[in-house]
Design an enzyme around this catalytic site. Structure first.
Site, PDB file in Angstrom:
ATOM      1  N   ASN A   1       0.786  -1.237   0.000  1.00 55.29           N
ATOM      2  CA  ASN A   1       0.000   0.000   0.000  1.00 55.29           C
ATOM      3  C   ASN A   1       0.817   1.285   0.000  1.00 55.29           C
ATOM      4  O   ASN A   1       0.300   2.321  -0.374  1.00 55.29           O
ATOM      5  CB  ASN A   1      -1.045  -0.004   1.125  1.00 55.29           C
ATOM      6  CG  ASN A   1      -0.410   0.086   2.479  1.00 55.29           C
ATOM      7  OD1 ASN A   1       0.701  -0.376   2.651  1.00 55.29           O
ATOM      8  ND2 ASN A   1      -1.099   0.674   3.418  1.00 55.29           N
TER       9      ASN A   1
ATOM     10  N   GLU B   1       4.495  -4.114  12.217  1.00 45.43           N
ATOM     11  CA  GLU B   1       3.508  -3.040  11.985  1.00 45.43           C
ATOM     12  C   GLU B   1       2.341  -3.689  11.272  1.00 45.43           C
ATOM     13  O   GLU B   1       2.446  -4.045  10.099  1.00 45.43           O
ATOM     14  CB  GLU B   1       4.107  -1.942  11.087  1.00 45.43           C
ATOM     15  CG  GLU B   1       5.345  -1.277  11.626  1.00 45.43           C
ATOM     16  CD  GLU B   1       5.065  -0.331  12.770  1.00 45.43           C
ATOM     17  OE1 GLU B   1       3.877  -0.117  13.106  1.00 45.43           O
ATOM     18  OE2 GLU B   1       6.036   0.172  13.351  1.00 45.43           O
TER      19      GLU B   1
ATOM     20  N   CYS C   1      -3.355   1.434   6.708  1.00 45.95           N
ATOM     21  CA  CYS C   1      -3.466   0.707   7.976  1.00 45.95           C
ATOM     22  C   CYS C   1      -4.141   1.562   9.039  1.00 45.95           C
ATOM     23  O   CYS C   1      -4.782   1.039   9.935  1.00 45.95           O
ATOM     24  CB  CYS C   1      -2.090   0.253   8.437  1.00 45.95           C
ATOM     25  SG  CYS C   1      -0.896   1.583   8.460  1.00 45.95           S
TER      26      CYS C   1
ATOM     27  N   GLU D   1       8.397   2.237  14.761  1.00 47.47           N
ATOM     28  CA  GLU D   1       9.266   2.745  13.709  1.00 47.47           C
ATOM     29  C   GLU D   1       9.254   4.263  13.780  1.00 47.47           C
ATOM     30  O   GLU D   1       8.473   4.857  14.523  1.00 47.47           O
ATOM     31  CB  GLU D   1       8.779   2.270  12.338  1.00 47.47           C
ATOM     32  CG  GLU D   1       8.920   0.770  12.171  1.00 47.47           C
ATOM     33  CD  GLU D   1       8.748   0.318  10.735  1.00 47.47           C
ATOM     34  OE1 GLU D   1       7.646   0.487  10.193  1.00 47.47           O
ATOM     35  OE2 GLU D   1       9.719  -0.206  10.157  1.00 47.47           O
TER      36      GLU D   1
HETATM   37  P1  NDP Z   1       0.337  -9.312   3.835  1.00 46.36           P
HETATM   38  O1  NDP Z   1       0.499  -9.606   5.271  1.00 46.36           O
HETATM   39  O2  NDP Z   1      -0.425 -10.254   2.997  1.00 46.36           O
HETATM   40  O3  NDP Z   1       1.785  -9.200   3.129  1.00 46.36           O
HETATM   41  C1  NDP Z   1       2.774  -8.309   3.546  1.00 46.36           C
HETATM   42  C2  NDP Z   1       4.114  -8.800   3.053  1.00 46.36           C
HETATM   43  O4  NDP Z   1       4.414 -10.049   3.692  1.00 46.36           O
HETATM   44  C3  NDP Z   1       4.150  -9.076   1.552  1.00 46.36           C
HETATM   45  O5  NDP Z   1       5.431  -8.741   1.072  1.00 46.36           O
HETATM   46  C4  NDP Z   1       3.909 -10.584   1.509  1.00 46.36           C
HETATM   47  O6  NDP Z   1       4.378 -11.197   0.337  1.00 46.36           O
HETATM   48  C5  NDP Z   1       4.702 -11.032   2.711  1.00 46.36           C
HETATM   49  N1  NDP Z   1       4.333 -12.344   3.237  1.00 46.36           N
HETATM   50  C6  NDP Z   1       3.160 -13.007   3.088  1.00 46.36           C
HETATM   51  N2  NDP Z   1       3.214 -14.201   3.739  1.00 46.36           N
HETATM   52  C7  NDP Z   1       4.441 -14.292   4.310  1.00 46.36           C
HETATM   53  C8  NDP Z   1       5.098 -15.270   5.112  1.00 46.36           C
HETATM   54  N3  NDP Z   1       4.511 -16.399   5.474  1.00 46.36           N
HETATM   55  N4  NDP Z   1       6.354 -15.028   5.518  1.00 46.36           N
HETATM   56  C9  NDP Z   1       6.977 -13.875   5.186  1.00 46.36           C
HETATM   57  N5  NDP Z   1       6.417 -12.917   4.418  1.00 46.36           N
HETATM   58  C10 NDP Z   1       5.152 -13.112   3.988  1.00 46.36           C
HETATM   59  O7  NDP Z   1      -0.242  -7.846   3.745  1.00 46.36           O
HETATM   60  P2  NDP Z   1      -0.661  -7.043   2.441  1.00 46.36           P
HETATM   61  O8  NDP Z   1       0.492  -6.965   1.498  1.00 46.36           O
HETATM   62  O9  NDP Z   1      -1.955  -7.582   1.937  1.00 46.36           O
HETATM   63  O10 NDP Z   1      -0.860  -5.572   3.059  1.00 46.36           O
HETATM   64  C11 NDP Z   1      -2.027  -5.177   3.679  1.00 46.36           C
HETATM   65  C12 NDP Z   1      -1.911  -5.280   5.191  1.00 46.36           C
HETATM   66  O11 NDP Z   1      -0.799  -4.523   5.653  1.00 46.36           O
HETATM   67  C13 NDP Z   1      -3.102  -4.701   5.894  1.00 46.36           C
HETATM   68  O12 NDP Z   1      -3.538  -5.570   6.907  1.00 46.36           O
HETATM   69  C14 NDP Z   1      -2.571  -3.426   6.548  1.00 46.36           C
HETATM   70  O13 NDP Z   1      -3.234  -3.027   7.693  1.00 46.36           O
HETATM   71  C15 NDP Z   1      -1.163  -3.774   6.805  1.00 46.36           C
HETATM   72  N6  NDP Z   1      -0.362  -2.562   6.889  1.00 46.36           N
HETATM   73  C16 NDP Z   1       0.093  -2.140   8.110  1.00 46.36           C
HETATM   74  C17 NDP Z   1       0.796  -0.960   8.230  1.00 46.36           C
HETATM   75  C18 NDP Z   1       1.337  -0.517   9.548  1.00 46.36           C
HETATM   76  O14 NDP Z   1       2.278   0.261   9.539  1.00 46.36           O
HETATM   77  N7  NDP Z   1       0.824  -0.944  10.675  1.00 46.36           N
HETATM   78  C19 NDP Z   1       1.065  -0.116   7.067  1.00 46.36           C
HETATM   79  C20 NDP Z   1       0.579  -0.664   5.842  1.00 46.36           C
HETATM   80  C21 NDP Z   1      -0.117  -1.846   5.773  1.00 46.36           C
HETATM   81  P3  NDP Z   1       3.501 -11.256  -1.025  1.00 46.36           P
HETATM   82  O15 NDP Z   1       4.298 -10.433  -1.959  1.00 46.36           O
HETATM   83  O16 NDP Z   1       3.439 -12.678  -1.459  1.00 46.36           O
HETATM   84  O17 NDP Z   1       2.155 -10.695  -0.725  1.00 46.36           O
END
Ligand code: NDP
Length: 490
Positions: free
Chosen positions: A154, A252, A286, A464
């Protein structure tokens, strides 16, 4: 769009993905066209990248440089990001579908992260602790060695910079796994870092899938710290592996943030703030203020005004300067958002506006979803408890302070909260009671690099940004330096 496959570099070797199998295709969410292609990393690349990173950490002077010397390179990275701001923002727009002005902000913010941590390096202070004997005692910040940074789709480049800048500032070597949905900006960041003079191997980007490359990074014995931004369930998996491995994590995660409007609020500012808090970034934020609580005495009037403001939101192509809301990141994600609105209907919710796709034919090929306001649900409904991560706002009335604190905190999440009120004493009282890592009073979704960011409860672990951001990527070494006149006695 350039559809040449972008390579990534592990040490001296380039991975080009030319065999066709190992390629990630990034789709432009605004029109379904190909935004770019990127060579896809494999778990074997993780092994090589970890070895290269350790070699760079041990043998490059980086970690032994004085912090002010590291600052020079970090400043240069920030400067070069800004030089390429327009091109990077356009690439970001194609990868993520966010409106161009948001992309420009994100690129600017990425540069700001490098500049801020350069300045932190310039002013770095270790602690001299008060001795209780004949010695001199210090608490020194030391790097972990190799840290892995895993980011979501995002806020590409900003999220990577938020992790890489402090991790490098602390002296670590960094491996970044960006989201497969938006892999291109991280590759550009790695190029810019190299051009700015960051020694090879200190920052490697592995554009792969979470299930193999991400998982391999988290499990790799050579990775000594993991910083993750993404969904709560993925964070739980990563946190439990890190727990087994006894390595630190920064997590996060998601949110379902309460956005509260008291009857004494500045009405018009509150309407605008609530709309911007949920519909900015098409709700893919988020910290989106996705649960609206309005005091009963003004509930009907406020909801009516909010629906009118929502009706006026310009949903459009990301490169149109008039666009306020672009598409969602992918078809699968839009389907998920639409399914939540259907669920809300089944749970008894009333869709006051939105709840479907736009009618404009020019938006038909993209993953757009109209801004949606739902009321009539209880705070226990799934649509009020689960993160939708789209332009969907659930609205609930409340009686008084005690009621809204109870309802606002009735969630597993604790990332952010906001409130609108003219009563400063109330603002202070309520802000202190809310379970949230960030609380906004008479504003929403403001953030800057010097203020720590992170979540309470299931929204995460660690902070962070700011000086806390540097500490996340450092471990403390206590040093005692004897000044004894006589030999130590037993
Ligand atoms: P995901 O948790 O699906 O994925 C985040 C990252 O983790 C991607 O690069 C993903 O790879 C990777 N990933 C997925 N599975 C694993 C695993 N088993 N081991 C290691 N890495 C893995 O989140 P989204 O990308 O769908 O993002 C949306 C989410 O992020 C929302 O819930 C949002 O709230 C949260 N978010 C939180 C923020 C914060 O600062 N608190 C800021 C922004 C977003 P792949 O490329 O395959 O998807």
């Amino acid at each position: 769009m350039d559809t040449q496959i972008k390579s990534f570099q592990v040490g001296d070797a380039w991975r080009s993905g030319q065999d066709g199998e190992h390629v990630i295709v990034s789709i432009n969410p605004a029109d379904g066209s190909i935004a770019g292609k990127v060579a896809r990393a494999t778990p074997e690349d993780v092994d090589n990248a970890v070895a290269v990173a350790w070699d760079a950490f041990r043998n490059q002077p980086w970690r032994r440089l004085r912090p002010d010397q590291r600052a020079t390179t970090l400043y240069e990275i920030g400067r070069r990001i800004l030089l390429e701001k327009d091109a990077l923002a356009r690439l970001q727009m194609a990868d993520s579908g966010k409106p161009l002005k948001e992309c420009v902000n994100m690129v600017t913010s990425a540069a700001g992260h490098f500049r801020y941590y350069a300045a932190v390096c310039e002013t770095w202070q270790n602690e001299v602790t008060s001795p209780r004997g004949e010695y001199f005692s210090l608490a020194l910040a030391e790097p972990f060695g190799v840290v892995a940074c895993i980011t979501p789709w995002n806020s590409p480049i900003m999220n990577e910079a938020q992790k890489a800048a402090p991790a490098l500032a602390a002296g670590n070597a960094v491996l970044i796994k960006p989201s497969e949905e938006t892999p291109q900006l991280a590759i550009e960041l790695a190029r810019i870092c190299a051009e700015a003079g960051l020694p090879q191997g200190l920052l490697t980007v592995l554009p792969g899938l979470g299930e193999d490359v991400g998982a391999a990074l988290v499990k790799h014995p050579g990775v000594r710290m993991v910083s993750f931004t993404g969904g709560t369930e993925t964070g739980r998996v990563i946190g439990s592996i890190a727990g087994q491995r006894l390595i630190p994590v920064g997590l996060e995660l998601g949110g379902k943030s309460p956005h509260i409007v008291f009857e004494d609020a500045d009405f018009d500012k509150a309407v605008a703030g609530v709309a911007s808090g949920i519909f900015g970034s098409a709700g893919q934020s988020c910290v989106a203020g996705s649960r609206l609580f309005v005091q009963k005495s003004i509930y009907p009037r406020f909801i009516e005004a909010l629906v009118e403001r929502t009706r006026a939101i310009r949903v459009g192509m990301p490169d149109d300067p008039g666009t306020e809301m672009g598409p969602l990141v992918s078809r699968a994600h839009r389907d998920k958002v639409a399914a939540y609105v259907d669920l809300a209907r089944q749970e008894g919710g009333k869709v006051l506006i939105g709840g479907g796709l736009p009618e404009a034919p020019e938006l038909a090929n993209g993953w757009f979803y109209m801004p949606t306001v739902i009321d009539g649900l209880s705070n226990k409904a799934r649509a009020c408890q689960e993160e939708i991560f789209g332009p969907v706002l659930v609205a609930l009335p409340f009686e008084d302070e005690a009621d809204v604190i109870t309802q606002g905190n009735d969630t597993v999440f604790g990332l952010a909260a906001g409130m609108w009120t003219g009563d400063y004493a109330r603002a202070w009282r309520v802000a202190r009671e809310l379970d949230a890592g960030s609380v906004w009073i008479n504003t929403y979704k403001q953030s800057h690099i010097a203020t720590p960011f992170g979540g309470f409860k299931d929204s995460g672990i660690g902070r962070e940004k700011g000086l806390h951001g540097l500490r996340l990527y450092s471990q403390v070494k206590s040093l005692y330096w004897g000044m004894h006149e006589k030999p130590l006695s037993l």
